[in-house]
Write a protein that holds these residues in place. Structure first.
Motif, short mmCIF file in Angstrom:
data_model
loop_
_atom_site.label_atom_id
_atom_site.label_comp_id
_atom_site.label_asym_id
_atom_site.label_seq_id
_atom_site.Cartn_x
_atom_site.Cartn_y
_atom_site.Cartn_z
N ILE A 1 0.83 -1.20 0.00
CA ILE A 1 0.00 0.00 0.00
C ILE A 1 0.87 1.26 0.00
O ILE A 1 0.56 2.25 -0.68
CB ILE A 1 -0.96 -0.03 1.20
N SER A 2 1.98 1.23 0.73
CA SER A 2 2.92 2.36 0.72
C SER A 2 3.41 2.63 -0.69
O SER A 2 3.50 3.78 -1.13
CB SER A 2 4.11 2.06 1.63
N ILE B 1 3.04 5.62 -6.00
CA ILE B 1 2.76 5.60 -7.44
C ILE B 1 1.63 6.56 -7.78
O ILE B 1 1.70 7.35 -8.73
CB ILE B 1 2.40 4.17 -7.89
N SER B 2 0.56 6.51 -6.99
CA SER B 2 -0.66 7.26 -7.32
C SER B 2 -0.64 8.69 -6.80
O SER B 2 -1.46 9.51 -7.22
CB SER B 2 -1.88 6.54 -6.73
N TRP C 1 10.30 6.99 -1.07
CA TRP C 1 9.42 6.47 -0.01
C TRP C 1 10.06 5.33 0.77
O TRP C 1 9.80 5.16 1.96
CB TRP C 1 8.08 6.02 -0.60
N ASP C 2 10.94 4.57 0.13
CA ASP C 2 11.54 3.41 0.80
C ASP C 2 13.04 3.58 0.99
O ASP C 2 13.75 2.59 1.20
CB ASP C 2 11.24 2.14 0.01
N TYR D 1 4.60 5.10 4.24
CA TYR D 1 3.30 5.02 4.91
C TYR D 1 3.33 3.93 5.97
O TYR D 1 2.72 4.09 7.04
CB TYR D 1 2.20 4.76 3.88
N TRP D 2 4.01 2.84 5.70
CA TRP D 2 4.18 1.79 6.71
C TRP D 2 4.75 2.38 7.99
O TRP D 2 4.24 2.14 9.09
CB TRP D 2 5.11 0.70 6.17
#
Length: 663
Positions: free
Chosen positions: A547-548, A553-554, A569-570, A582-583
């Protein structure tokens, strides 16, 4: 006697050294014995050989959930929850740093290369590549087997694609960029490169498109537990989401929901096993309770089950000490009566002279030791919808018996002045009566952790009910239609259709008898509903990472208004509350990680609960990096050995072409 194929792997990256051995009634991993090697090309000359390998691959899916060591103290799926918003490591009598993950998760540590009491990072790596190996064995040799029709050949290929894609999708969200292995190699290869996770996702998505076409529906297969078309479609939905192909994910979900013969179960059905003695804890029959009784997961009347993992019988049964591992340590001497300070609850065998069926909590709830302890979020915050704690929701309902609150217990020592009154966390003067609220005091979904303990039930002197023991039934779901609705909700949200997403979430809530419905949802609402519906079914850590990735992506904002960059993000580190994936944001908002830098004092000392942004991925085990002597695998960001200049394959075609290069 049915024979199984055993496959010895010393290192997954040396897949070319794998050989097949035939033996009876076992699937142990054996040390290599050169005198007993069978060449796969010789063994895999018949359809029976294919069936044997496929059977092992099917059964191995259970290993990710309930294969355990360490005296029944933990199971692999618990790791997925400890690395999430829903749970924490609960054994406070373990080492002081047992949950200090920001510091102890390192490439060279035992947490990265092996299992230990409670954490299975290395296990997921090796077991993941084990499953890849089974699939690759079939795909490598199937075209050399004579006598198969094209339809049958494609069915086996599609099922093998499912097994490989299932493992790789989980591995890339646990470990990031990893080696891509797609065949059984004829010569040893020690010069692997890592492949970008996006490239691996692209490959497995294309594979799953073929699998959906080739694999028949469950009714066209001879046995339950075999990969079927519905399971392939569910996995394809997840692959499409991970690829950013949100409209196609929604279209596949539409097919699975509307025209594949599946329906949510809305009424009671099958066998009613009320659990322990009704004098102790009465369960009023309801659809949620019936849905999660293992006997009912495999029957034809269950139209919600897309794919199940059968688990019963003497030959292949895996025990599942669910009530021991996931239940609170309610019989702890650290929980005291308010008036006279006696131990709150006694754990007495049925043949004990002081036994009273009203207080037979061990049979009703199990003898919990809380290796995996529920987070406050999963007990409280997650159940609030529209600002209201929805106790009408059957998944959170103690009136019907599905959910147990600690205050539902009663003091059971007949010598105490508080005998027969309900548990209390605090005494009349505010004294904490439960001295270890991490391990001993948390509410829990009984309908998910309860399994009938056949061994204990047949032993009058037993006072340790654990869950599914030998002779029990412990069938499990791999995929259910309820998750399909929640996957479609995600796909709709990423396309800007929050109202349509809310409609899907509400379908699941309506079946659960919830009182509160959504008019619109954000990603946090969808994750909360996944937690309510799929506890101990979904791979929570993996799904939050997926989901993260989808949010990045979106560019869809999360529930706090954060947006995520696909390039960063990672790739962050640190323990502060800003940034990360987000995680990570869910962990710092909804769990106790990093909230107590001075540690948490428990009766056995001080315990530390930390998580780093870099723990978004687990480290690539250093043993695998050093074994790859002529190449270099990419270590994940933030860990020792990380080098952004390490070459990686950006597309899967190049990685596949390189597999035959052993230089």
């Amino acid at each position: 006697m049915k024979k199984h194929i055993n496959i010895k792997f010393k290192r997954m990256l040396q897949a070319s050294l794998a050989v097949l051995m035939l033996t009876s009634c076992t699937e142990d991993f054996l040390e290599a014995d050169p005198l007993s090697f069978y060449e796969p090309g010789t063994t895999l000359t018949t359809e029976e050989g294919l069936q044997a390998i496929m059977s092992i691959a099917d059964k191995q899916l259970r290993n990710y959930y309930i294969h355990y060591n360490y005296a029944n103290n933990s199971v692999p799926i618990g790791t997925e929850y400890v690395f999430s918003d829903m749970a924490k490591y609960g054994k406070t009598d373990a080492g002081t740093t047992a949950a200090d993950y920001a510091n102890i998760i390192v490439p060279t540590g035992s947490f990265a290369t092996a299992t230990n009491d409670g954490i299975y990072l290395g296990y997921y790596w090796y077991e993941g590549y084990n499953g890849v190996k089974y699939a690759n064995t079939i795909l490598t040799y199937i075209d050399g087997i004579e006598g198969l029709t094209e339809e049958v050949r494609n069915r086996y290929k599609g099922q093998a694609y499912f097994h490989r894609a299932y493992r790789y999708l989980n591995l890339v969200y646990q470990f990031g960029d990893i080696p891509l292995v797609t065949k059984i190699l004829s010569v040893p290869k020690l010069n692997f490169r890592s492949t970008k996770k996006e490239a691996i996702i692209q490959m497995i998505t294309a594979d799953m498109e073929k699998a959906v076409e080739w694999v028949p529906e469950q009714r066209g297969l001879s046995l339950l537990g075999m990969v079927n078309k519905g399971a392939c479609r569910q996995l394809l939905i997840k692959c499409y989401l991970a690829s950013g192909r949100f409209q196609e994910a929604e279209q596949q979900a539409n097919i699975l929901i509307n025209s594949s013969g599946y329906n949510l179960m809305r009424n009671t059905f099958g066998t009613f096993d009320r659990g322990g003695k009704p004098e102790t804890w009465n369960v009023t029959r309801n659809v949620i309770w019936d849905l999660h009784r293992p006997e009912n997961k495999v029957i034809g009347a269950n139209t919600e089950a897309i794919m199940v993992m059968p688990n019963s019988g003497a030959q292949s049964f895996l025990g599942f000490a669910s009530m021991r591992i996931f239940g609170p340590n309610w019989a702890s001497a650290n929980i005291k009566t308010p008036t006279d300070g006696k131990t709150a609850a006694l754990r007495l065998a049925g043949n004990n002279a002081n036994y009273n069926p009203i207080y037979d909590y061990q049979r009703a709830y199990g003898r919990g030791i809380a290796t995996i302890s529920a987070s406050y979020y999963s007990q409280e915050t997650m159940w609030r919808v529209n600002g209201i704690e929805d106790t009408q929701d059957l998944r959170h309902n103690s009136t019907v018996g599905n959910w147990v609150n600690m205050e539902d217990f009663k003091y059971s020592d007949p010598t105490s002045a508080d005998y027969g009154t309900n548990f209390r966390m605090y005494g009349p003067t505010g004294t904490l009566l439960a001295r270890d609220t991490i391990r001993d005091w948390f509410d829990f979904p009984l309908y998910k952790i309860y399994y009938h303990d056949v061994v204990a039930e047949s032993t009058p002197s037993a006072n340790d009910f654990q869950g599914a023991t030998t002779g029990s039934i412990a069938h499990m779901y791999l995929y259910r239609l309820a998750e399909t609705y929640l996957l479609r909700a995600e796909a709709r949200l990423y396309q800007g259709n929050a109202t349509g997403a809310a409609e899907d979430v509400n379908v699941v809530r309506q079946r659960a008898g919830a009182s509160q419905m959504y008019t619109t949802v954000n990603i946090g609402d969808i994750c909360a509903e996944r937690g309510r519906e799929l506890y101990m079914e979904e791979w929570r850590n993996v799904e939050l990472k997926r989901i993260s990735h989808c949010l990045a992506i979106s560019r869809t904002p999360d529930e706090w208004g954060n947006t995520y960059d696909i390039n960063t993000w990672d790739k962050q580190s640190g323990r502060d509350e800003s940034g990360g994936s987000y995680w990570y944001q869910r962990l710092v908002h909804y769990s106790l990680y990093n909230k107590y830098p001075q540690g948490i004092v428990v009766p056995n000392g001080t315990r530390y609960y930390t998580m780093d942004k870099r723990n978004n991925y687990w480290p690539i085990p250093n043993d695998e990096i050093t074994a790859n002597r002529r190449g270099k695998l990419s270590q994940n960001y933030g860990y020792d050995g990380y080098d952004p200049s390490t070459p990686v394959w950006d597309n899967w075609q190049d990685a596949v072409q390189d597999e035959d290069s052993a230089e």
